[in-house]
Design a protein around this motif. Structure first.
Motif, short mmCIF file in Angstrom:
data_model
loop_
_atom_site.label_atom_id
_atom_site.label_comp_id
_atom_site.label_asym_id
_atom_site.label_seq_id
_atom_site.Cartn_x
_atom_site.Cartn_y
_atom_site.Cartn_z
N ASN A 163 66.89 -124.39 -15.52
CA ASN A 163 66.06 -123.24 -15.14
C ASN A 163 64.91 -123.03 -16.11
O ASN A 163 63.95 -122.32 -15.80
N ASP A 164 65.02 -123.63 -17.30
CA ASP A 164 64.00 -123.47 -18.33
C ASP A 164 63.14 -124.71 -18.51
O ASP A 164 61.94 -124.60 -18.80
N TYR A 165 63.73 -125.89 -18.39
CA TYR A 165 63.01 -127.15 -18.63
C TYR A 165 63.52 -128.21 -17.66
O TYR A 165 64.64 -128.11 -17.15
#
Length: 332
Positions: free
Chosen positions: A96-98
């Protein structure tokens, strides 16, 4: 701009789209990587289809936890990584971040390890998830040592093959399981001391016979589901049943009461236990790098796909016919 794989809804491999996406500058504690190769993992299939341990928070979503490439830029507060350094990215963050399914990708510096000399990009994308997963559970947490027996399910996976080599390196005995005889010879060639064909025989009965009734100190299971009851029967008193995956997709019972409350340790494990702890990751990196230098560890790559065939690569993974790692290559 960089070619980047994204998906706009849950679904099969067909939802994966290669899109041109702007690449920002790395922020504090981040690194920009020119991606040369990407290691595929079952977690990405589950994330794409909505069955992962965490849901997608926002669409369009990215994918990818593991890659090899070269550092292009470093953000503030990053130490020990310089532009031009060949590196690998290890799974140590949320998708979800990277995500590293891209020509260029921003990743946390804490998830970047130096790529040992002589290790190419394809091998560099095939090493860390398998070996760190096996090392982290069996050695860092479990304390596996010479003379122990470890039973490995899904043994033809990249993690299973790495676990065979990790067990061999510390003097333990790896016992591989496979559903049919098709992969038996490949597993013996890979270093398994014994191979149990689960369509033909009980894992527990065979393990107890191989260990003079004692059982295995460790069972390292990627499948979960109802089969854990038979696996638990194979665990020696005080031994540990590690669940590091749930390939079966079925409900997993706790077998302790059904089996008469044996001295059974049963726990889940994800490699984030290792990769998100700086000291554990430092030890894992040293252990794996040492194994690569001595030749004790030899990453197994089943097949490579170009980035523009990412959907085909996911289809191939879901067919489960591979032995070892599937790697996607990126041309620049």
């Amino acid at each position: 701009m960089a070619a980047t794989v994204r998906f706009h809804e849950y679904g099969g491999p067909e939802v994966l789209q290669l899109e041109s996406v702007e690449v920002r500058e790395p922020g504090p504690g981040e690194v920009l990587i020119r991606v040369d190769a990407i290691g595929l993992n079952r977690a990405e299939v589950l994330f794409r289809s909505g069955h992962y341990i965490e849901p997608v928070k926002e669409f369009p979503a990215r994918l990818g936890l593991e890659a090899a490439g070269v550092v292009e830029a470093v953000g503030p507060q990053v130490k020990g990584l310089e532009v031009g350094r060949p590196v690998s990215v290890v799974p140590a963050f949320s998708m979800n971040d990277y995500g590293v399914y891209a020509e260029r990708a921003i990743v946390p510096a804490a998830a970047v390890v130096h790529r040992p000399d002589g290790l190419g990009a394809v091998e560099g994308a095939a090493v860390w998830m398998p070996y760190v997963t096996a090392y982290g559970a069996l050695i860092e947490v479990g304390g596996m040592r010479a003379g122990d027996t470890v039973v490995l399910t899904a043994a033809s996976s990249s993690v299973g093959l790495a676990a065979i080599q990790v067990a061999r390196r510390v003097g333990a005995t790896p016992v591989a399981t496979t559903r049919s005889r098709a992969k038996r010879d490949a597993l013996l060639k890979a270093g398994a001391a014994e191979v149990i064909v689960t369509d033909e025989e009980s894992v527990a009965d065979r393990v107890l016979a191989l260990t003079a009734g004692r059982g295995a100190e460790f069972v390292f299971d990627a499948v979960a589901g109802p089969g854990v009851v038979d696996l638990a029967r194979a665990v020696a008193p005080g031994g540990t049943l590690f669940l590091y995956g749930a390939v079966s997709g079925r409900e997993t019972p706790y077998p302790g009461f059904e089996l008469g409350m044996p001295a059974l340790n049963m726990r889940t494990y994800t490699m984030h236990e290792t990769t998100r702890d700086p000291e554990r990751l430092r030890r894992a990196e040293a252990f794996v790098s040492s194994g690569l230098r001595t030749g004790a560890f030899r990453p197994v790559v089943d097949r490579t796909f170009p980035l523009d065939e990412i959907a085909a690569a996911h289809q191939y993974m879901e067919a489960s016919a591979h032995v070892g790692k599937i790697v996607v290559t990126v041309d620049h």
